[in-house]
Design an enzyme around this catalytic site. Structure first.
Site, PDB file in Angstrom:
ATOM      1  N   GLN A  43      11.143  -0.328  33.261  1.00 26.27           N
ATOM      2  CA  GLN A  43      11.522   0.381  34.492  1.00 26.27           C
ATOM      3  C   GLN A  43      11.493  -0.562  35.697  1.00 26.27           C
ATOM      4  OE1 GLN A  43      12.494   3.488  34.195  1.00 26.27           O
ATOM      5  NE2 GLN A  43      12.882   3.950  36.351  1.00 26.27           N
ATOM      6  N   GLU A  96      -0.240   0.478  10.247  1.00 22.24           N
ATOM      7  CA  GLU A  96      -1.702   0.507  10.052  1.00 22.24           C
ATOM      8  C   GLU A  96      -2.269   1.892  10.341  1.00 22.24           C
ATOM      9  OE1 GLU A  96      -2.140  -2.009   8.607  1.00 22.24           O
ATOM     10  OE2 GLU A  96      -1.326  -3.781   9.574  1.00 22.24           O
ATOM     11  N   GLY A 126      14.534  -2.503  36.036  1.00 20.12           N
ATOM     12  CA  GLY A 126      15.755  -1.770  36.330  1.00 20.12           C
ATOM     13  C   GLY A 126      16.772  -1.930  35.213  1.00 20.12           C
ATOM     14  N   LEU A 176       0.828  -1.205   0.000  1.00 23.44           N
ATOM     15  CA  LEU A 176       0.000   0.000   0.000  1.00 23.44           C
ATOM     16  C   LEU A 176       0.862   1.254   0.000  1.00 23.44           C
ATOM     17  CD1 LEU A 176      -2.683  -0.988   2.701  1.00 23.44           C
ATOM     18  CD2 LEU A 176      -2.923  -1.111   0.215  1.00 23.44           C
ATOM     19  N   ARG A 207      13.652 -10.941  42.027  1.00 22.49           N
ATOM     20  CA  ARG A 207      14.671  -9.950  42.371  1.00 22.49           C
ATOM     21  C   ARG A 207      14.517  -9.501  43.825  1.00 22.49           C
ATOM     22  NH1 ARG A 207      19.623  -7.702  41.414  1.00 22.49           N
ATOM     23  NH2 ARG A 207      19.575  -5.418  41.336  1.00 22.49           N
ATOM     24  N   ALA A 237       3.517   8.392   0.119  1.00 21.94           N
ATOM     25  CA  ALA A 237       2.093   8.077   0.341  1.00 21.94           C
ATOM     26  C   ALA A 237       2.002   6.937   1.347  1.00 21.94           C
ATOM     27  CB  ALA A 237       1.413   7.693  -0.971  1.00 21.94           C
ATOM     28  N   SER A 292      -0.719   6.964  15.250  1.00 20.03           N
ATOM     29  CA  SER A 292      -1.681   7.445  16.241  1.00 20.03           C
ATOM     30  C   SER A 292      -2.295   8.772  15.808  1.00 20.03           C
ATOM     31  CB  SER A 292      -0.997   7.600  17.605  1.00 20.03           C
ATOM     32  OG  SER A 292      -0.649   6.346  18.139  1.00 20.03           O
ATOM     33  N   TRP A 352       7.602  -0.354   2.904  1.00 20.36           N
ATOM     34  CA  TRP A 352       7.010  -0.988   4.081  1.00 20.36           C
ATOM     35  C   TRP A 352       6.136  -2.192   3.714  1.00 20.36           C
ATOM     36  CZ3 TRP A 352      10.021   0.872   7.430  1.00 20.36           C
ATOM     37  CH2 TRP A 352      10.361   2.229   7.447  1.00 20.36           C
TER      38      TRP A 352
END
Length: 418
Positions: A370, A397, A373, A141, A302, A146, A400, A172
């Site tokens: 996070q 797709e 760690g 596509l 941990r 485009a 956002s 892509w």
């Protein structure tokens, strides 16, 4: 890297009937359990081995997925498929994405893709091949100029006798070389003065041999930071010839409905993207769930200050928030998948769930890193893979920002001067 060790409490533990969602059925639960076992026992070990090498999905794994019928989840039973809906397709995809997103993504290259041709006999043959995993394709596509604006596609198809001659540049295109076919969005004519910019677009079916490109088509792999398992390609079409009858058009193929045959390339692309966006939401939920489950295991392993770090309230609350966000997105994608299966046009809702689930996956996988760690910032743990793959879900797709544009355009009319 963490092993395929015991998972946290299984999310498929029996629930009281009052807590079951309205779309729950014993058949769906059984399908989900099979998918979860397969993902954990067969896909996850392969992902842990091959993803660090940027390896490809093994043929043996694809053969197992075909054996389970998952390339034909949405293919009608009379053509050898499972005869199920987008709901089940997304449900299985969530489970596979929890192990390796590429294993969920390859399902989208089948499910009857590339079968909507006008000739009924040929359509039946292609559907049977699709259900068996013998007709796995690629979608071309986007172009360098485009991607978000597919109405701007400039790759040109010109009729020369009984063949289309295609010239242009696509980008892509996942799985292009390994595919049995490439469905290509091209422009056969320029739009008229009173037509929309999308007029004149058509989808063509380029059949090919797996592992090679046909004459006139060259490809260069795009080196990605994640989403390994299959290659993504930059394609150049230089006089590629496609038979005149290889027009892919759902309307032309819907002879049972008596619909007129049209070359509605734009509408076909949009219908594909609606389902693809719900599918992406399901994959995002799978990635986020993987990060959550890995974090729960890690927080119990941990130790700091003489305690498992899972005893500390701040980390426990982070887990609670992650779990709530995942559950919310899962409920939403299943609701939209249910609407798609009912035949309801839900472009806005598909964009909404794609936006919410993918942004959630980025937040949750980031939080999981996070919680790990310094260990989260190594390739010794799976969480970095979940984070890399989740980041992509907010881009492909439709980004956002494109989802926000679609949603806002449905809710808020533009002024005539805009």
């Amino acid at each position: 890297m963490t092993s395929t060790q015991e998972r946290p409490a299984d999310l498929l533990e029996p629930q009281p009937p009052a807590l079951l969602p309205p779309w729950h059925t014993p058949e769906r639960q059984a399908l989900q359990e099979r998918a979860r076992r397969f993902a954990h026992d067969e896909v996850l070990p392969v992902a842990n081995e091959l993803d660090p090498q940027k390896g490809l999905l093994p043929e043996a794994l694809l053969a197992r997925m075909a054996e389970l019928g998952w390339f034909g989840i949405t293919v009608p039973a009379e053509h050898g498929g499972l005869g199920l809906g987008v709901f089940e397709y997304c449900m299985v995809s969530e489970e596979l994405a929890r192990a390796w997103m590429s294993s969920a993504s390859i399902l989208a290259r089948a499910q009857g893709l590339g079968t909507a041709v006008a000739d009924p006999a040929r359509r039946r043959e292609l559907l049977r091949r699709s259900a068996r995993g013998e007709w796995i394709g690629a979608i071309a596509l986007s172009e360098p100029d485009a991607g978000s604006d597919l109405a701007g596609v400039s790759t040109r198809a010109v009729l020369d006798g009984d063949e289309w001659v295609v010239t242009g540049h696509k980008r892509w295109c996942g799985n292009a070389e390994a595919a049995d076919f490439i469905q290509v969005l091209v422009r056969e004519r320029d739009p008229g003065p009173r037509e929309s910019r999308s007029a004149g677009l058509v989808n063509l079916l380029l059949e090919k041999e797996r592992g090679s490109f046909p004459p006139g088509l060259t490809g260069t792999p795009i080196d990605k930071i994640g989403y390994h398992g299959f290659l993504t390609w930059d394609l150049v079409f230089d006089g590629v010839r496609i038979p005149r009858g290889n027009v892919v058009d759902q309307a032309a193929a819907s002879d049972e409905q008596g619909e007129a045959a049209e070359r509605a390339g734009w509408a076909q692309a949009q219908r594909f993207l609606d389902t693809a966006r719900v599918h992406t939401a399901a994959r995002a939920v799978g990635l986020a769930r993987a990060a959550l489950e890995d974090s729960i295991v890690y927080l119990q392993e941990r130790e700091q200050f003489g305690h498992p770090i899972g005893d500390f309230q701040a980390l426990r609350f982070a887990v609670a928030e992650m779990a709530a966000q995942i559950e919310q997105s899962r409920a939403f994608y299943r609701q939209v998948a249910h609407l798609v299966d009912l035949g309801v046009r839900c472009e806005k809702e598909a964009s909404m769930v794609k936006l919410e689930a993918t942004e959630m996956a980025v937040k949750v996988t980031n939080q999981a890193m996070q919680l790990h760690g310094g260990n989260g910032y190594t390739t010794e743990r799976q969480v970095e893979r979940h984070w890399r793959d989740a980041r992509l879900t907010t881009i492909f797709e439709g980004t956002s920002e494109i989802q926000k544009r679609i949603i806002s355009d449905r809710l808020l009319p533009r002024s005539p001067l805009t």
